[in-house]
Design a protein around this motif. Structure first.
Motif, PDB file in Angstrom:
ATOM      1  N   GLN A   1      16.850 -19.796 -15.696  1.00 56.88           N
ATOM      2  CA  GLN A   1      16.069 -19.171 -14.644  1.00 56.88           C
ATOM      3  C   GLN A   1      16.603 -17.782 -14.329  1.00 56.88           C
ATOM      4  N   ALA A   2      17.925 -17.687 -14.341  1.00 58.49           N
ATOM      5  CA  ALA A   2      18.539 -16.388 -14.042  1.00 58.49           C
ATOM      6  C   ALA A   2      18.231 -15.378 -15.135  1.00 58.49           C
ATOM      7  N   ASN A   3      18.384 -15.856 -16.376  1.00 56.45           N
ATOM      8  CA  ASN A   3      18.175 -14.930 -17.494  1.00 56.45           C
ATOM      9  C   ASN A   3      16.719 -14.504 -17.652  1.00 56.45           C
ATOM     10  N   ASN A   4      15.825 -15.407 -17.311  1.00 60.16           N
ATOM     11  CA  ASN A   4      14.411 -15.117 -17.556  1.00 60.16           C
ATOM     12  C   ASN A   4      13.643 -14.884 -16.275  1.00 60.16           C
ATOM     13  N   ARG A   5      14.338 -14.416 -15.288  1.00 59.00           N
ATOM     14  CA  ARG A   5      13.727 -14.227 -13.978  1.00 59.00           C
ATOM     15  C   ARG A   5      12.454 -13.402 -14.048  1.00 59.00           C
ATOM     16  N   HIS A   6      12.547 -12.312 -14.821  1.00 53.03           N
ATOM     17  CA  HIS A   6      11.434 -11.381 -14.898  1.00 53.03           C
ATOM     18  C   HIS A   6      10.222 -12.045 -15.540  1.00 53.03           C
ATOM     19  N   ILE A   7      10.502 -12.752 -16.607  1.00 51.24           N
ATOM     20  CA  ILE A   7       9.407 -13.393 -17.339  1.00 51.24           C
ATOM     21  C   ILE A   7       8.750 -14.468 -16.484  1.00 51.24           C
ATOM     22  N   ILE A   8       9.608 -15.250 -15.788  1.00 50.26           N
ATOM     23  CA  ILE A   8       9.079 -16.328 -14.952  1.00 50.26           C
ATOM     24  C   ILE A   8       8.197 -15.752 -13.859  1.00 50.26           C
ATOM     25  N   ALA A   9       8.661 -14.665 -13.273  1.00 52.20           N
ATOM     26  CA  ALA A   9       7.887 -14.031 -12.203  1.00 52.20           C
ATOM     27  C   ALA A   9       6.581 -13.488 -12.747  1.00 52.20           C
ATOM     28  N   ALA A  10       6.675 -12.939 -13.961  1.00 52.29           N
ATOM     29  CA  ALA A  10       5.474 -12.339 -14.562  1.00 52.29           C
ATOM     30  C   ALA A  10       4.415 -13.388 -14.839  1.00 52.29           C
ATOM     31  N   PHE A  11       4.853 -14.523 -15.323  1.00 48.23           N
ATOM     32  CA  PHE A  11       3.905 -15.600 -15.600  1.00 48.23           C
ATOM     33  C   PHE A  11       3.281 -16.115 -14.321  1.00 48.23           C
ATOM     34  N   ASP A  12       4.073 -16.044 -13.240  1.00 51.81           N
ATOM     35  CA  ASP A  12       3.606 -16.592 -11.976  1.00 51.81           C
ATOM     36  C   ASP A  12       2.639 -15.652 -11.267  1.00 51.81           C
ATOM     37  N   LYS A  13       2.705 -14.361 -11.627  1.00 51.85           N
ATOM     38  CA  LYS A  13       1.949 -13.379 -10.849  1.00 51.85           C
ATOM     39  C   LYS A  13       0.473 -13.409 -11.197  1.00 51.85           C
ATOM     40  N   GLU A  14      -0.306 -13.341 -10.181  1.00 53.85           N
ATOM     41  CA  GLU A  14      -1.761 -13.311 -10.376  1.00 53.85           C
ATOM     42  C   GLU A  14      -2.189 -11.897 -10.773  1.00 53.85           C
ATOM     43  N   PHE A  15      -3.034 -11.848 -11.771  1.00 57.60           N
ATOM     44  CA  PHE A  15      -3.450 -10.537 -12.267  1.00 57.60           C
ATOM     45  C   PHE A  15      -4.514  -9.934 -11.373  1.00 57.60           C
ATOM     46  N   LEU A  16      -4.173  -8.801 -10.829  1.00 54.38           N
ATOM     47  CA  LEU A  16      -5.144  -8.079  -9.994  1.00 54.38           C
ATOM     48  C   LEU A  16      -5.425  -6.724 -10.664  1.00 54.38           C
ATOM     49  N   PRO A  17      -6.632  -6.522 -11.086  1.00 49.83           N
ATOM     50  CA  PRO A  17      -6.949  -5.277 -11.820  1.00 49.83           C
ATOM     51  C   PRO A  17      -6.564  -4.026 -11.029  1.00 49.83           C
ATOM     52  N   GLU A  18      -6.761  -4.098  -9.750  1.00 51.13           N
ATOM     53  CA  GLU A  18      -6.488  -2.913  -8.924  1.00 51.13           C
ATOM     54  C   GLU A  18      -5.030  -2.527  -9.027  1.00 51.13           C
TER      55      GLU A  18
END
Lengths: 182, 339, 180
Positions: A69-86
């Protein structure tokens, strides 16, 4: 020979009674209970050791998880983030002359992740901008794969580019999201 | 229920002690749970304290349910015909004496100090009951004391217990101690008599022959037919040559003679005591005196016929003698106490 | 008391010997029974602890499973993201290479990058330049290349170069990247 007194007989009777009781009690109750005690004790010791192993393995697994989790924090967050075009436009607008994101369309699950198909059209001054964009997209807040078809059309000094992007994020499946949130 | 259990499990043993100056009698009755009983009697010299103690212990060990009773032989014991506190003060100081009031309205008492002494003497075995000879006497003659006035005497080794009852009411009671056992005591008593009295005795001896009526009773004459069966002078103990002579032919015969002489002396001593007690009863204003005609004697020692004779001839009393086993009486009283 | 001056002593059915025997046995029984009670308590404690251990083990197992699922998921995410990043990089390199391929003298007006093909629209001074400088390298890369020409206003030739790959371009691009 002296006469055996009544008291002696009573004492004898009481003693015999009590002795028999002691014997019966010992053999019927006490000794089996004692055996069971020994058995249970050894069993319990084994169980405790087993539990210890379990706990060790749990700790180990936990360490592994935390490291990941520590090493892949960025990736995990990225997968979790909802894509907003704006937001996307806002973020990368600076690189482009103009940026327009259209058609957020949800595709089927790909490898267990939900995928948004995003059509992008932009205006860039030179292909170098696009190269930079491709570099930067790997560090973006989302997991985006730039996809074919990619079009570059010269329009005077600028290039009109349009391409498709696939944005990956965690599946909106209830089971999955619960697990992820944990 | 608990008592019944006790009786069922164990034998009840009643140990009764009659302690006199010379000898001590231990009378034991064993009451078994099946109803049967055994009696034992042991006589000891009063100096054999260890043997007495061991004997009592031997019986006491047979069962935990054992009762040791003793007769109160102290000289201070007595009885008075009242139960009220005020009247008692006339006779003795209440604080020094332990007393028991009977349902018939008379009290028997003894000195507290004597009681403690007795308990102390037997502290090794312990005592359960101490009985007064007065209550023993009244229980022994329970069938008679409800009748007309009579005197009741319990004769023990060292003392006499005397009481006068009428209709179950006590009129007079006294404990007479035979301190001196030798024949000289008789002389002492004689010496106490006033000269006037002596003169009186001499006077009373004179018989006016004119006043004597001769009964020509055929029956009386018939009695003389039996004269052949009568003992000769020699055969009679009192007029036996051996008895009179102090120097004896053989030691054994002299010993017997001495005892016979003593028996005679003792009985006479007893008679004197009784006589003086009765005189005291008649003369003392403390007691309601009535004329006594009958005497009941509880004989626990084995008196000779002489005492009866003395009482009948000298005091014109009707005398009835009942043999009594003091130990047995003590035992019965113990049982009555426990009921 | 009815007749006696003194009260009798208390008579106990329990003689000292009986009391001794009973005391002795009472102590023995007490020790036996207390041992028995101790064993009972201990045994029930043990059983309870066993139940607790079993429950704990079950919970731990569950936890471990959950964590393992999470681990696998993260690893999956990681793999996918790596794949995507790589893909993006390779794409960048490929596009770069492609545009580097185009010689100075040829100007592209439009480029269409497709999954399994590439369509270039441009203008070339003459056919030879196009053939030698663009067509030849393209032909070496792609399986099928088609070219069509249209005369342009200024005497140059407009061309449309259509190139198809029978296999996945991505794979080829990966291979190319490795070669370089």
């Amino acid at each position: 020979m002296s006469k055996i007194t009544r008291q002696s007989i009573y004492i004898l009777i009481i003693s015999v009674f009590l002795f028999i009781f002691v014997l019966v009690f010992s053999f019927s109750s006490l000794i089996p209970e004692g055996k069971e005690y020994r058995k249970e004790k050894t069993q319990l010791l084994a169980q405790r050791q087993d539990l210890q192993r379990y706990q060790d393995f749990e700790a180990q697994t936990y360490d592994t998880l935390k490291k990941l989790q520590a090493n892949n924090r960025h990736i995990i967050a990225a997968f979790d983030k909802e894509f907003l075009p704006e937001r996307f436009v806002k973020k990368y607008k600076s690189s482009f002359n103009s940026l327009d994101v259209t058609k957020v369309q949800t595709l089927d699950l790909e490898e267990g992740f939900s995928v948004y198909d995003v059509k992008t059209s932009s205006q860039i001054s030179s292909p170098a901008v696009f190269y930079k964009f491709l570099d930067e997209i790997n560090k973006s807040d989302w997991i985006i794969a730039v996809n074919f078809p990619i079009e570059f059309v010269r329009d005077g000094e600028v290039l009109n580019s349009s391409f498709k992007m696939k944005v990956y994020s965690n599946s909106k499946d209830l089971n999955r999201s619960k697990l992820v949130k944990k | 229920m608990f008592n019944n259990l006790k009786k069922f499990l164990y034998t009840q043993i009643y140990i009764n002690i009659i302690a006199n100056a010379q000898k001590t009698v231990i009378y034991v009755e064993e009451l078994h749970s099946n109803g049967s009983s055994d009696n034992f009697e042991e006589v000891f010299n009063s100096t054999q304290r260890v043997e007495i103690y061991e004997c009592i212990q031997a019986f006491a060990k047979k069962s935990p349910i054992h009762y040791i009773s003793i007769l109160d032989n102290s000289p201070s014991c007595g009885a008075i015909p009242t139960c009220s506190k005020e009247d008692k003060k006339l006779y003795y100081n209440s604080s020094d004496f332990e007393n028991i009031c009977t349902p018939e309205g008379w009290t028997y008492y003894t000195s507290k100090r004597d009681l403690l002494e007795l308990q102390g003497h037997y502290h090794k075995v312990g005592l359960d009951f101490i009985f007064s000879p007065f209550i023993i006497l009244s229980n022994f003659f329970i069938d008679k004391i409800s009748n007309d006035i009579a005197m009741y005497i319990l004769i023990n080794e060292d003392n006499l217990v005397l009481s006068v009852f009428e209709d179950s009411k006590l009129f007079f009671a006294v404990n007479l101690d035979m301190e001196n056992k030798d024949l000289d005591s008789n002389d002492e008593l004689l010496m106490d008599i006033d000269d006037d009295e002596e003169l009186d005795l001499e006077e009373s001896v004179d018989i006016n022959l004119e006043n004597v009526d001769v009964d020509d009773d055929v029956e009386l004459i018939d009695e003389f037919d039996d004269m052949e069966d009568l003992d000769t002078f020699d055969d009679m103990d009192e007029f036996s040559q051996d008895a009179i002579e102090e120097d004896s032919v053989s030691e054994k015969s002299s010993k017997d003679d001495f005892e016979d002489q003593n028996g005679f002396g003792v009985d006479y001593h007893r008679f004197s005591l009784i006589q003086s007690a009765i005189n005291n009863f008649y003369q003392d204003t403390k007691y309601d005196s009535k004329f006594i005609e009958t005497v009941y004697i509880a004989d626990s020692v084995g008196i000779s016929n002489e005492l009866k004779k003395f009482l009948e001839e000298e005091m014109f009393l009707s005398v009835y003698v009942r043999k009594m086993n003091l130990g047995h009486e003590l035992c019965e009283l113990s049982k009555a106490e426990l009921r | 008391m009815k007749y006696s001056y003194i009260k009798p002593r208390r008579k106990s059915m329990l003689t000292p010997e009986i009391k001794l025997v009973v005391t002795f046995f009472a102590m023995t029984l007490f020790m036996l029974i207390s041992t028995y009670v101790f064993l009972l308590i201990k045994n029930s404690q043990f059983q309870q602890e066993e139940i607790d251990i079993i429950e704990a083990k079950y919970n731990i197992e569950r936890n471990i499973k959950i964590m393992e699922i999470k681990i696998i998921y993260i690893e999956k995410q990681n793999a996918l993201s790596q794949k995507i990043f790589t893909k993006n990089s390779v794409l960048k390199d490929s596009i770069k290479n492609l545009f580097d391929l185009v010689p100075q003298r040829i100007t592209l007006s439009k480029a269409e990058l497709l999954k399994n093909g590439l369509v270039l629209y441009g203008i070339t001074p003459n056919k030879d330049v196009y053939n030698f400088m663009l067509h030849a390298p393209l032909r070496s890369i792609f399986h099928r290349t088609y070219s069509s020409f249209y005369p342009a206003k200024n005497g140059w030739l407009k061309f449309v170069s259509t190139n198809y790959m029978d296999n996945d371009i991505e794979k080829i691009m990966n291979e190319e990247t490795n070669d370089e």
